[in-house]
Design an enzyme around this catalytic site. Structure first.
Site, short mmCIF file in Angstrom:
data_model
loop_
_atom_site.label_atom_id
_atom_site.label_comp_id
_atom_site.label_asym_id
_atom_site.label_seq_id
_atom_site.Cartn_x
_atom_site.Cartn_y
_atom_site.Cartn_z
N ALA A 68 0.86 -1.17 0.00
CA ALA A 68 0.00 0.00 0.00
C ALA A 68 0.90 1.23 0.00
O ALA A 68 2.06 1.16 0.42
CB ALA A 68 -0.89 -0.01 1.24
N GLY A 113 0.57 -5.08 0.82
CA GLY A 113 -0.64 -5.14 0.00
C GLY A 113 -0.41 -5.78 -1.36
O GLY A 113 -1.34 -6.34 -1.95
N GLU A 116 -0.61 -9.37 -0.72
CA GLU A 116 -2.02 -9.66 -0.43
C GLU A 116 -2.85 -9.68 -1.71
O GLU A 116 -3.76 -10.51 -1.85
CB GLU A 116 -2.56 -8.62 0.56
N GLU A 136 4.56 -5.32 7.18
CA GLU A 136 3.79 -4.31 7.91
C GLU A 136 4.30 -4.08 9.33
O GLU A 136 4.33 -2.96 9.82
CB GLU A 136 2.29 -4.71 7.95
N1 DAK Z 1 4.54 3.26 -0.83
C1 DAK Z 1 4.90 4.44 -1.39
N2 DAK Z 1 6.02 4.61 -2.10
C2 DAK Z 1 6.82 3.54 -2.25
C3 DAK Z 1 6.52 2.27 -1.69
C4 DAK Z 1 5.30 2.16 -0.95
N3 DAK Z 1 4.88 1.00 -0.43
N4 DAK Z 1 7.52 1.42 -2.01
C5 DAK Z 1 8.40 2.12 -2.74
N5 DAK Z 1 7.98 3.39 -2.89
C6 DAK Z 1 8.67 4.46 -3.60
C7 DAK Z 1 9.88 4.94 -2.83
O1 DAK Z 1 9.49 5.86 -1.83
C8 DAK Z 1 10.70 5.57 -3.93
O2 DAK Z 1 10.15 6.83 -4.24
P1 DAK Z 1 11.14 8.11 -4.53
O3 DAK Z 1 12.00 8.23 -3.35
O4 DAK Z 1 11.90 7.68 -5.78
O5 DAK Z 1 10.18 9.24 -4.76
C9 DAK Z 1 10.41 4.67 -5.13
O6 DAK Z 1 9.21 3.97 -4.82
C10 DAK Z 1 11.50 3.63 -5.36
O7 DAK Z 1 11.72 2.95 -4.14
P2 DAK Z 1 13.16 2.78 -3.46
O8 DAK Z 1 14.05 3.92 -3.82
O9 DAK Z 1 12.94 2.50 -2.01
O10 DAK Z 1 13.67 1.48 -4.22
P3 DAK Z 1 14.71 0.40 -3.67
O11 DAK Z 1 15.03 -0.47 -4.83
O12 DAK Z 1 15.83 1.03 -2.92
O13 DAK Z 1 13.86 -0.45 -2.60
C11 DAK Z 1 11.91 -1.67 -1.83
C12 DAK Z 1 12.78 -1.22 -3.05
C13 DAK Z 1 10.66 -2.32 -2.37
C14 DAK Z 1 12.71 -2.70 -1.02
C15 DAK Z 1 11.61 -0.42 -0.96
O14 DAK Z 1 11.03 0.57 -1.80
C16 DAK Z 1 10.62 -0.72 0.12
O15 DAK Z 1 10.97 -1.30 1.16
N6 DAK Z 1 9.37 -0.25 -0.07
C17 DAK Z 1 8.35 -0.36 0.93
C18 DAK Z 1 7.91 -1.77 1.03
C19 DAK Z 1 6.88 -1.96 2.11
O16 DAK Z 1 7.13 -1.77 3.29
N7 DAK Z 1 5.72 -2.32 1.66
C20 DAK Z 1 4.64 -2.60 2.55
C21 DAK Z 1 3.85 -1.37 2.68
S1 DAK Z 1 2.69 -1.59 3.96
C22 DAK Z 1 -4.23 -1.61 5.56
C23 DAK Z 1 -4.29 -1.89 4.25
C24 DAK Z 1 -3.20 -2.32 3.61
C25 DAK Z 1 -2.05 -2.43 4.30
C26 DAK Z 1 -1.99 -2.16 5.62
C27 DAK Z 1 -3.07 -1.75 6.27
N8 DAK Z 1 -5.37 -1.13 6.23
C28 DAK Z 1 -6.33 -0.59 5.36
C29 DAK Z 1 -5.39 -0.99 7.62
C30 DAK Z 1 -0.89 -2.76 3.58
C31 DAK Z 1 0.23 -2.24 4.03
C32 DAK Z 1 1.40 -2.29 3.23
O17 DAK Z 1 1.40 -2.74 2.13
#
Ligand code: DAK
Length: 262
Positions: A68, A113, A116, A136
C-alpha cells in the site's frame, strides 16, 4: 474497456484481460486511486462476457506492487484506517470471487498489499526475480488487506506467522517451496507462462471452472461436512448445462470438446 485508467493498463486479447499495475515511480504501490480503479475494473470484467480470464501483473521488471502507498497511509486516523481497510478488503474479495480465473504474474516485489493482492488471485506465477514479504510490522501496523487470513490458508500457520511476525523477505524459490506460488519462470517468460496457464484453463468448461472456484472459495473455510454439501449442489448444477453434455459426448465420441460456457 470503456474507461481509461490512471493507474492501470488494461488490455483484452483472445478472451484474456491483462491488467498491469502502473505506478512505476512508486514501484506500483497501491494508492486509493488504484484501489478504486481496480474496484471499477473488476465490476466491468464480471459483466463483460468476452473476458474469460484475467492476468494481473506489474509494470516494469522490478515490482509487482511494493505494498500500500505508505506516503498516503502515514497520516491515517483510526477511522480512516478502518475505512481504508474496508475498501481494500472489499476490492480484494471482488477479485477473489470474480466468476472467472484470475492469475497473478508476479514480476518483482510483492510486498504487503502487493503480496495480499497476489494472494487474492486464484493462481500465482512468479518470475525468478520476484520477492515476497508482509513487512507491515516493520512499519508499526498489521496487514490490512487480508494477509493475516490468506497467508496461513496458503502456507500454514507456522510459516505465515514467521513471515508476518518478522516482515522477512523471501525469494521466488522459497515462495514456491512453501506453496505461496504455483510456478516460477524466467522473467522474460513470465507473461507467456501466465497466458499458457490461463489458456489451459480456458480449454475446459468455463461453467465447471466457475463452479470449482465457487466450491473452493465457499468450502475451504467451512467444516468439511458443509463444504461437501456445497460441492454436491454445484455438481448437480453441472448437469443442467450444455457443457456437461458436450464434454461427455466428446469423450465418448473420441473428439475434443467444444465448450460454450452454457
Ligand atoms: N509506498 C509508497 N512509495 C513507495 C513504496 C510504498 N509502499 N515502495 C516504494 N515506494 C517508492 C519509494 O518511496 C521511492 O520513491 P522516490 O523516493 O523515488 O520518490 C520509489 O518507490 C523507489 O523505491 P526505493 O528507492 O525505495 O527502491 P529500492 O530499490 O531502494 O527499494 C523496496 C525497493 C521495495 C525494497 C523499498 O522501496 C521498500 O521497502 N518499499 C516499501 C515496502 C513496504 O514496506 N511495503 C509494505 C507497505 S505496507 C491496511 C491496508 C493495507 C495495508 C496495511 C493496512 N489497512 C487498510 C489498515 C498494507 C500495508 C502495506 O502494504
Amino acid at each position: 474497456m470503456s474507461v481509461a485508467y490512471e493507474t492501470l493498463l488494461v488490455e483484452i486479447s483472445g478472451g484474456i484481460c491483462t491488467v498491469c499495475l502502473n505506478r512505476p515511480q512508486a514501484l506500483n504501490a497501491l494508492n486509493e486511486t488504484m484501489i478504486r480503479e481496480l474496484d471499477h475494473l473488476f465490476d466491468e470484467l464480471a459483466a463483460n462476457d468476452s473476458v474469460k480470464a484475467v492476468i494481473i501483473t506489474g509494470s516494469g521488471l522490478k515490482s509487482f506492487a511494493a505494498g500500500a502507498d505508505i506516503a498516503q497511509m502515514k497520516d491515517l486516523s483510526v477511522e480512516g484506517g478502518r475505512k481504508w481497510a474496508q475498501l481494500g478488503q472489499s476490492v480484494f474479495r471482488k477479485i477473489e470471487n470474480l466468476p472467472k480465473p484470475v492469475v497473478a504474474a508476479v514480476n518483482g516485489f510483492a510486498l504487503g498489499g502487493g503480496c495480499e493482492l497476489a494472494m487474492a488471485c486464484d493462481i500465482r506465477i512468479a518470475s525468478s526475480q520476484a520477492k515476497f514479504a508482509q513487512p507491515e510490522v516493520t512499519l508499526g501496523i498489521t496487514p490490512g488487506y487480508g494477509g493475516t487470513q490468506r497467508l496461513p490458508r496458503l502456507v500454514g500457520k507456522g510459516r505465515a506467522k514467521e513471515l508476518l511476525f518478522t516482515g522477512m523477505m523471501i525469494d521466488a524459490a522459497e515462495a514456491y517451496r512453501i506453496g505461496l506460488v504455483n510456478q516460477v519462470t524466467a522473467p522474460e517468460e513470465l507473461l507467456a507462462a501466465a497466458a499458457a496457464m490461463v489458456e489451459k484453463i480456458m480449454k475446459c468448461s468455463p461453467f465447471a471452472v466457475q463452479m470449482c472456484k465457487a466450491a473452493v472459495n465457499n468450502g475451504v473455510d467451512d467444516e468439511l461436512d458443509t463444504g461437501i454439501v456445497y460441492e454436491a449442489e454445484v455438481f448437480g448444477l453441472c448437469f443442467s448445462t450444455a457443457d456437461q453434455k458436450e464434454g461427455m459426448a466428446a469423450f465418448l465420441e473420441k473428439r475434443k470438446a467444444n465448450f460454450t460456457g452454457r
